[in-house]
Design a protein around this motif. Structure first.
Motif, short mmCIF file in Angstrom:
data_model
loop_
_atom_site.label_atom_id
_atom_site.label_comp_id
_atom_site.label_asym_id
_atom_site.label_seq_id
_atom_site.Cartn_x
_atom_site.Cartn_y
_atom_site.Cartn_z
N ILE A 1 0.85 -1.21 0.00
CA ILE A 1 0.00 0.00 0.00
C ILE A 1 0.88 1.25 0.00
O ILE A 1 0.65 2.21 -0.74
N LEU A 2 1.93 1.22 0.83
CA LEU A 2 2.84 2.37 0.94
C LEU A 2 3.41 2.71 -0.44
O LEU A 2 3.48 3.88 -0.83
N LYS A 3 3.77 1.69 -1.19
CA LYS A 3 4.40 1.92 -2.49
C LYS A 3 3.36 2.32 -3.54
O LYS A 3 3.51 3.31 -4.26
N GLY B 1 5.01 12.50 9.67
CA GLY B 1 4.24 11.53 8.87
C GLY B 1 3.16 10.83 9.68
O GLY B 1 3.00 9.61 9.60
N LYS B 2 2.40 11.61 10.44
CA LYS B 2 1.33 11.01 11.25
C LYS B 2 0.21 10.46 10.37
O LYS B 2 -0.37 9.43 10.67
N SER B 3 -0.09 11.19 9.27
CA SER B 3 -1.25 10.80 8.47
C SER B 3 -1.17 9.35 7.99
O SER B 3 -2.14 8.61 8.06
N PRO C 1 6.42 14.96 15.96
CA PRO C 1 6.49 16.36 15.52
C PRO C 1 5.89 16.55 14.13
O PRO C 1 5.72 15.59 13.38
N THR C 2 5.58 17.79 13.85
CA THR C 2 5.06 18.16 12.53
C THR C 2 5.99 17.63 11.45
O THR C 2 7.20 17.71 11.59
N GLY C 3 5.39 17.09 10.42
CA GLY C 3 6.20 16.62 9.29
C GLY C 3 6.73 15.21 9.47
O GLY C 3 7.38 14.66 8.59
P1 ADP Z 1 2.44 15.29 10.05
O1 ADP Z 1 0.97 15.08 9.96
O2 ADP Z 1 3.10 14.42 11.07
O3 ADP Z 1 2.82 16.74 10.22
P2 ADP Z 1 2.42 14.42 7.33
O4 ADP Z 1 1.61 13.20 7.54
O5 ADP Z 1 1.78 15.61 6.71
O6 ADP Z 1 3.11 14.86 8.68
O7 ADP Z 1 3.72 14.00 6.49
C1 ADP Z 1 4.72 14.95 6.15
C2 ADP Z 1 5.36 14.61 4.82
O8 ADP Z 1 6.13 13.43 4.95
C3 ADP Z 1 4.33 14.35 3.74
O9 ADP Z 1 4.81 14.97 2.56
C4 ADP Z 1 4.33 12.83 3.60
O10 ADP Z 1 3.96 12.41 2.33
C5 ADP Z 1 5.79 12.49 3.91
N1 ADP Z 1 5.95 11.13 4.43
C6 ADP Z 1 5.22 10.52 5.39
N2 ADP Z 1 5.65 9.26 5.61
C7 ADP Z 1 6.68 9.05 4.75
C8 ADP Z 1 7.56 7.93 4.49
N3 ADP Z 1 7.44 6.78 5.14
N4 ADP Z 1 8.51 8.10 3.55
C9 ADP Z 1 8.64 9.26 2.88
N5 ADP Z 1 7.84 10.34 3.08
C10 ADP Z 1 6.88 10.25 4.00
#
Ligand code: ADP
Length: 753
Positions: A6-8, A42-44, A38-40
């Motif tokens: 799914i990730l890919k 990748g919580k989503s 922290p922000t960025g």
């Molecule tokens: P948060 O909600 O924690 O602030 P986001 O979910 O918006 O962060 O993710 C921040 C960025 O990192 C997005 O551009 C996302 O696509 C990227 N990202 C998340 N997980 C990965 C991963 N495993 N590898 C590469 N990029 C990722």
């Protein structure tokens, strides 16, 4: 499909980041989770991947409409069926969306918390198969957080009305203990997996520049923006008025700049925000009203024109830089007046509906936060370390990637000035704040000083001719080192801690770091450790990047989508490195999944092929890509190395029968080559001893005292009781020969490795 497939396929990534895998696995096992990252970070993805693997729907509760819209657009771009239900839709659209949802058309649905209480939504929820409820920005549930939303508290009631209890996953970037406890408790998470990843944002470079006038601020800001032409940046100001003034200045310089504050109409705000998000204007000047819910990932710098009210605010605002993981800069232009502006704003902010006692407590907390923010601006220590310590992450060692770590400082012995300051506070019987103390030391002929009768004191005018700002900086440093403890109220009366005696009696020397260079705008340049795309790509590579950026803008315009939703700067940089000529190669680019390839892949491939004339010649500096430690060392040539105990030094140390740590530190510093090596401090050694439980710090009668522990005693450390000049008893830590040897050995073999 498993989680990696799914990730890919959907997101175009090959590996999961720190924390993501644990959270995803726990959710898939049906466990509740709380992810504090922290922000960025990748919580989503932590909830989006499980959402695609669960049989039912995932509801994501999110506080902001703009955030939901962005997330849903990004998911649809990735080929995932998602929708949002909030007040931006008409009643008809909501009915339609809920009907679609009932038919199982969406895997992920974003809702505002208030929506959960409406009957139409409850109707839907009572029949729907809901596998997971995700609470995004979960700190909104806590009164102690900064963004409290009462309707968040009702989430748990909503969950209890569902046919079967879904998995609950909660996420936030706010790490304070109180907020964490509130989330766990109010959401009633069941034996949750709580995961807190490091708060460090390694790609961010921090710097504070002290300014003496707003004119100087303006010049510095203009120069900085010119140096970062074409890059996207946010400039935060403390007040609406400042936003207007700064915006006009930038406009008059012909810069493409938007503005944002609560005094503008809704339409103006929306338009200005969009101009920024869609890269129509590369800059935005704003108050702190701007940013919540802004997911723009390619913000390359956040410049604070004024100091914010707390480090929580600062880290959140500064953290809007570099969400894509690429290098970005966070610069704070500090002037001491910023403290006054903030105090005024805090005193005049509307009070929340709480009891008088709670209100007093909240105000006290505000004041403490403001003081700690101020210390950040004046400290000469590592800024990253200061921030992380503030958020409870104790990390030793400097980051070598912030303004303070990279600055060339000269150490000045200011023990005599410190003695005068302490004596002045003693003479005035610890009854005044910083301004009265400084005016007295400078011998100012002010009405207030005369009224208080301070012109007759011995310390009156003892530091005449010294700069006011210099004395204030020293007092700030003495506070940082806890020699002076200001009262925790708005008057901030300066009180002395008992360790002041160590300075007065000559047992402790006090040094201050003075920037060797004039306070000029020196940003990271080549010195930092994290790489910018301009470090990686050759000039031809940067040219290709610009071409791809334009294509992205064009595609974004056609789709009515912000450019960063099409793909991030990081993805474009990866294209310039990998130079994909076909589908397979394009799918290898980080951030390009199946769906994105289908929609945009060929446009980019065509442009890359055209630019390269069909030939693949690398456009990146290989040596930079494989940056070795050697490379970093060379770039830092000319800088002093960290302190270490060399064999020659060790041979020449003379260990006394008994002595203080300062005696030992002075010897060590004298024995080093001062041209090439930094100093060691007593503070560093003491912190290490506390960490290893040889010593401890205790508050006795409101004073901080250094005490030896049993382990310390066994090693030869002991408390020596002395009488100060004022006739008070105080204790000093002494080290016998064995203990001194132990400290040197530890410095050599453990602490400085
Ligand atoms: P948060 O909600 O924690 O602030 P986001 O979910 O918006 O962060 O993710 C921040 C960025 O990192 C997005 O551009 C996302 O696509 C990227 N990202 C998340 N997980 C990965 C991963 N495993 N590898 C590469 N990029 C990722």
């Amino acid at each position: 499909m498993d989680k990696y497939e799914i990730l890919k396929k959907y997101f175009g990534y090959d590996s999961l980041r720190e924390g993501q895998e644990e959270l995803i696995d726990s959710i898939l096992q049906g466990k509740d989770v709380l992810g504090i990252m922290p922000t960025g970070a990748g919580k989503s993805l932590c909830y989006q991947i499980p959402a695609l693997m669960f049989s039912g729907i995932t509801l994501v509760i999110s506080p902001l409409i703009s955030l939901m819209i962005d997330q849903v657009k990004a998911l649809n771009q990735a080929g995932i069926h998602a929708a949002y239900i909030n007040s931006s839709l008409t009643e008809n659209q909501i009915v339609k969306a809920l009907e679609n949802a009932k038919r199982g058309q969406y895997k992920i649905i974003y809702v505002a918390p208030e929506r959960l209480e409406t009957s139409s939504f409850l109707d839907f929820a009572s029949v729907a198969d809901i596998s997971m409820v995700t609470v995004d920005e979960a700190h909104c549930i806590s009164q102690w957080g900064q963004d409290f939303r009462p309707s968040y508290v009702k989430i748990v009631q909503f969950v209890s009305l569902l046919q079967k209890r879904p998995v609950i996953s909660a996420f936030t970037a706010t790490a304070t203990e109180g907020v964490k406890e509130d989330i766990l408790c109010i959401l009633k998470l069941k034996e949750p997996q709580v995961l807190v990843t490091g708060f460090d944002r390694k790609n961010l470079f921090f710097k504070v520049i002290s300014m003496r006038s707003s004119k100087q601020k303006d010049q510095t800001m203009l120069e900085y923006i010119r140096q970062h032409d074409q890059e996207s940046g946010i400039i935060y100001c403390a007040t609406r008025k400042n936003v207007e003034v700064v915006w006009e200045l930038l406009q008059s310089e012909g810069m493409a700049v938007a503005k944002y504050h609560a005094g503008l109409t809704n339409e103006e705000r929306k338009q200005n925000q969009e101009d920024f998000i869609y890269d129509v204007k590369s800059l935005i000047v704003a108050t702190n009203a701007f940013g919540m819910g802004i997911d723009k990932s390619n913000v390359r710098y956040v410049l604070h024109y004024n100091m914010p009210q707390s480090l929580e605010n600062y880290y959140q605002e500064a953290g809007r830089a570099g969400r894509d993981g690429e290098s970005a800069e966070c610069i704070l232009l500090y002037s001491p007046q910023d403290v006054m502006i903030n105090r005024f704003l805090l005193e005049n902010k509307s009070a929340p509906a709480v009891s008088m006692e709670d209100l007093a407590l909240l105000q006290e907390n505000d004041e403490i936060r403001l003081q700690k923010m101020n210390y950040y601006c004046v400290t000469k220590d590592c800024l990253r370390q200061y921030i992380l310590n503030y958020f409870g992450e104790h990390q030793m060692g400097r980051c070598e990637n912030c303004g303070n770590c990279l600055a060339e400082y000269e150490e000045k012995d200011i023990t005599d000035i410190c003695k005068d300051i302490i004596r002045c506070i003693q003479e005035t019987r610890q009854r005044y704040g910083i301004n009265v103390i400084v005016d007295t030391l400078l011998g100012r002929n002010k009405a207030k000083i005369r009224t208080l009768g301070l012109e007759t004191l011995k310390t009156y005018g003892i530091r005449k001719g010294e700069k006011e700002s210099f004395l204030k900086t020293i007092i700030d440093e003495l506070q940082l080192e806890k020699y002076i403890l200001p009262t925790q109220d708005k008057y901030m009366i300066l009180k002395l801690s008992q360790s002041c005696n160590e300075i007065l009696n000559g047992e402790e020397q006090f040094f201050i770091k003075v920037n060797k260079e004039a306070e000029e705008l020196q940003t990271k340049g080549d010195n930092g450790r994290s790489k910018r795309k301009s470090d990686i790509l050759t000039s031809k590579g940067l040219e290709l990047f610009e071409i791809l950026r334009k294509i992205r803008s064009q595609l974004a315009k056609e789709e009515g989508m912000p450019p960063y939703i099409i793909c991030s700067d990081k993805t474009l940089t990866d294209m310039c490195i990998k130079l994909p000529f076909n589908k397979e190669e394009m799918l290898n680019v980080s951030g390009i999944g199946e769906n994105k390839y289908q929609k945009y892949g060929e446009s980019f491939i065509e442009a890359i092929k055209n630019y390269m004339g069909g030939e693949k010649i690398s456009l990146c500096y290989e040596n930079v890509l494989q940056e070795s430690e050697q490379g970093i060392l060379e770039r830092k040539k000319g800088r002093k190395e960290e302190f270490r105990v060399t064999p020659e030094m060790e041979e020449n140390i003379s260990f006394s029968e008994k002595g203080t740590i300062s005696d030992l530190v002075n010897q060590l510093n004298d024995l080093r080559d001062e041209k090439s090596m930094k100093k060691i401090t007593g503070k560093y050694i003491f912190e290490k001893l506390v960490e290893e439980e040889y010593a401890k710090e205790e508050f006795i009668n409101g004073f901080q005292q250094k005490k030896v522990t049993e382990k310390g005693m066994a090693a030869g450390i002991f408390n020596d009781i002395r009488i100060s000049q004022a006739g008070n008893e105080y204790s000093v830590l002494m080290y016998n020969q064995e203990a001194q040897r132990m400290v040197v050995k530890k410095l050599k073999e453990e602490w400085l490795m």
